[in-house]
Design a protein around this motif. Structure first.
Motif, short mmCIF file in Angstrom:
data_model
loop_
_atom_site.label_atom_id
_atom_site.label_comp_id
_atom_site.label_asym_id
_atom_site.label_seq_id
_atom_site.Cartn_x
_atom_site.Cartn_y
_atom_site.Cartn_z
N CYS A 22 -15.28 19.19 -29.79
CA CYS A 22 -14.24 20.00 -30.43
C CYS A 22 -13.89 19.44 -31.81
CB CYS A 22 -12.99 20.04 -29.55
SG CYS A 22 -13.22 20.98 -28.02
N PHE A 127 -8.41 24.75 -30.61
CA PHE A 127 -7.19 24.15 -30.07
C PHE A 127 -6.90 24.69 -28.67
CE2 PHE A 127 -6.76 23.15 -34.48
CZ PHE A 127 -6.03 21.98 -34.52
N LEU A 130 -9.74 23.14 -26.21
CA LEU A 130 -9.52 21.74 -25.87
C LEU A 130 -8.22 21.55 -25.11
CD1 LEU A 130 -10.22 18.74 -26.06
CD2 LEU A 130 -9.22 18.70 -28.36
N GLY A 131 -7.16 22.22 -25.54
CA GLY A 131 -5.85 22.05 -24.91
C GLY A 131 -5.83 22.43 -23.45
N ARG A 139 -1.84 16.13 -24.10
CA ARG A 139 -2.28 17.25 -24.93
C ARG A 139 -1.92 17.10 -26.40
NH1 ARG A 139 0.75 21.28 -23.24
NH2 ARG A 139 -0.46 21.63 -21.36
N ASP A 140 -0.65 16.84 -26.72
CA ASP A 140 -0.22 16.79 -28.12
C ASP A 140 -1.00 15.74 -28.91
OD1 ASP A 140 1.54 18.75 -27.55
OD2 ASP A 140 3.35 17.59 -27.95
N LEU A 143 -4.82 16.75 -29.27
CA LEU A 143 -5.00 17.89 -30.17
C LEU A 143 -4.79 17.47 -31.62
CD1 LEU A 143 -3.30 20.91 -28.33
CD2 LEU A 143 -5.73 20.45 -28.62
N LEU A 146 -7.70 16.08 -33.63
CA LEU A 146 -8.63 17.00 -34.30
C LEU A 146 -8.43 16.97 -35.81
CD1 LEU A 146 -8.63 20.18 -31.99
CD2 LEU A 146 -10.34 18.37 -32.14
N THR A 426 -2.31 22.24 -38.46
CA THR A 426 -2.67 21.61 -37.19
C THR A 426 -1.45 21.45 -36.30
OG1 THR A 426 -4.52 20.40 -38.19
CG2 THR A 426 -3.64 19.53 -36.13
N VAL A 430 -0.68 23.05 -32.57
CA VAL A 430 -0.26 22.25 -31.42
C VAL A 430 1.02 22.83 -30.81
CG1 VAL A 430 0.55 19.98 -30.67
CG2 VAL A 430 -1.37 20.15 -32.26
N VAL A 433 0.14 26.02 -28.82
CA VAL A 433 -0.49 25.74 -27.52
C VAL A 433 0.56 25.27 -26.51
CG1 VAL A 433 -2.14 24.27 -26.31
CG2 VAL A 433 -2.75 25.26 -28.52
#
Length: 471
Positions: A22, A127, A130-131, A139-140, A143, A146, A426, A430, A433
């Motif tokens: 990713c 996002f 991957l999330g 997660r945060d 992500l 990236l 980005t 995040v 998501v």
């Protein structure tokens, strides 16, 4: 439910491969978007481009992005994250190959439009993909990692352009077409995308997406494979194996079977859910933030090499006593009025000096330490506060660029602008998501991205003209 099963699948080698893949997708996105900053200055003589032409070509991928967002978001919510990502990357790779063989500005414009249409899907959907493999705790942070890959992609472009564009490549391919160094550079920018495609082919679909589609057994197989890849010798068997294999899982969890409808009906239902209830307020807020962020970022970042190049030419040609007033705007307007930089009959200069490459690499590399600091700040500072501070910092640096004439101050403000503005989108992704439901996250991200690219189109339509007049 899906995230609980992911917890039992463990975190290990599979996630490392997933994060790298990713990250490479996002690396490809940044390379595809920023490569035009070097392609146009290097090709303007061969393709006979004026500043207005360059402004239009800069805008073409942004218009393609707007078109793409209406396709990829709904498609990912109905057909899957992985397959949509693959289609987006394949389109981008095809368009990159075509643009490397451009013989005129219209061919380049069309190819870059297709680039934009393809790459925008990957930019936002990576996002979501991957999330949906990560639990809430990780997660945060992951992500946001990236963004580091995006930064490396931004640095990669000036580095390989510095390596390739100065080469004396001049291969005759028939007619009046010669394959030159900028053509080779354009082709080289597609290599990360090719590798990302190959890696995505061996990765599975998002288990959380499959859960929302009612495909429980497929989700079960994927989770067991993840567990098998992550498991070390001596570990117990997958702890929810029996539960997932049971065809009565819907009864255990009170789930109703999912009846799939036609694509258009599902699309209308998604938009109805997106703009209904409290979801619409969140989407509007995220879209407005992205609009104002991209309005300045996408319009300025692609012009950095060209503006620095014009200022460098000015400093070479004017008496030393005049360099004290050499702001970016003054230098650009001086070159326009005294040397007619847009005239196709004047001697065309398309060589970018080593000094410009070094400055651009330095500006792009400034993102990496800033992103690293923000990664740790994300643990202690609310994401909304970070966005507000970064937008204020970026705006202040942009306004300062019009007034400074010192090389060091100019470089410093460019670094502040690049480092602060590049991470905002980005963080917005995040937040999206985190806040939005899985079954509409694709279309919600697409809507947010659309607003940002509309802002970029509005600013880029005029910048090719304004940079030579009012700066």
């Amino acid at each position: 439910l899906g995230l609980s099963f992911l917890f039992f699948s463990g975190f290990g080698r599979f996630q490392v491969l997933l994060i790298f893949t990713c990250g490479l997708v996002y690396f490809t996105c940044s390379a595809s978007i920023s490569s035009l900053s070097f392609v146009l200055p290097a090709s303007k003589c061969d393709l006979r481009l004026s500043s207005e032409d360059m402004g239009i070509i800069y805008t073409s991928p942004l218009i393609g992005m707007i078109v793409g967002t209406f396709i990829w978001g709904p498609l990912s919510d109905t057909q899957g994250r992985r397959i949509t990502l693959l289609v987006c990357l394949i389109i981008d790779l095809f368009a990159t190959i075509v643009s490397s063989f451009s013989v005129n500005k219209w061919m380049l414009l069309s190819a870059r439009w297709l680039n934009g249409m393809g790459i925008i899907g990957a930019t936002s959907l990576v996002f979501a993909y991957l999330g949906e493999f990560l639990d809430d705790e990780k997660r945060d942070k992951i992500l946001f990692l990236l963004e580091l890959f995006y930064n490396f992609g931004v640095v990669y472009i000036p580095c390989i352009s510095w390596l390739i564009i100065p080469l004396p490549v001049n291969i005759y391919l028939g007619g009046t077409f010669y394959y030159k160094s900028w053509n080779l550079f354009t082709l080289a920018t597609g290599l990360p995308g090719l590798l990302a495609i190959l890696l995505l082919l061996i990765l599975p679909e998002s288990p959380k997406f499959l859960l929302t589609r009612g495909e429980i057994l497929k989700m079960s197989e994927i989770l067991k494979k993840i567990y098998k890849i992550n498991a070390r010798k001596g570990k117990a068997p997958y702890s929810v194996k029996v539960l997932l294999d049971d065809p009565q899982i819907e009864v255990y969890f009170g789930m109703k079977p999912v009846h799939h409808q036609g694509y258009l009906k599902e699309l209308m239902q998604q938009y109805k859910q997106l703009f209904g209830g409290t979801t619409v307020v969140k989407v509007i807020q995220l879209s407005l933030v992205n609009f104002f962020c991209i309005f300045s970022y996408m319009s300025l970042i692609i012009w950095i090499p060209e503006l620095l190049h014009r200022r460098s030419l000015y400093l070479e040609q004017v008496p030393k006593r005049n360099t004290a007033i050499a702001t970016l705007c003054y230098a650009s307007q001086y070159m326009k009025s005294h040397h007619n930089v847009n005239s196709l009959h004047e001697k065309c200069v398309q060589t970018i000096t080593t000094d410009i490459y070094l400055k651009t690499v330095f500006i792009c590399a400034s993102c990496i330490p800033a992103t690293t600091l923000l990664f740790f700040a994300l643990m202690y500072v609310p994401k909304t506060i970070l966005v507000a501070v970064l937008m204020g910092t970026s705006g202040t640096a942009t306004m300062a660029l019009s007034f400074v004439h010192s090389d060091y101050l100019l470089l410093g403000f460019f670094c502040v602008f690049e480092a602060s503005s590049t991470v905002i989108e980005t963080i917005v992704f995040v937040i999206a998501v985190d806040l939005l439901p899985t079954n509409i996250i694709g279309i919600a991200l697409a809507t947010t991205v659309t607003c940002g690219r509309m802002a970029a189109v509005i600013s880029n339509i005029f910048i090719g003209y304004l940079v030579d007049t009012y700066c």
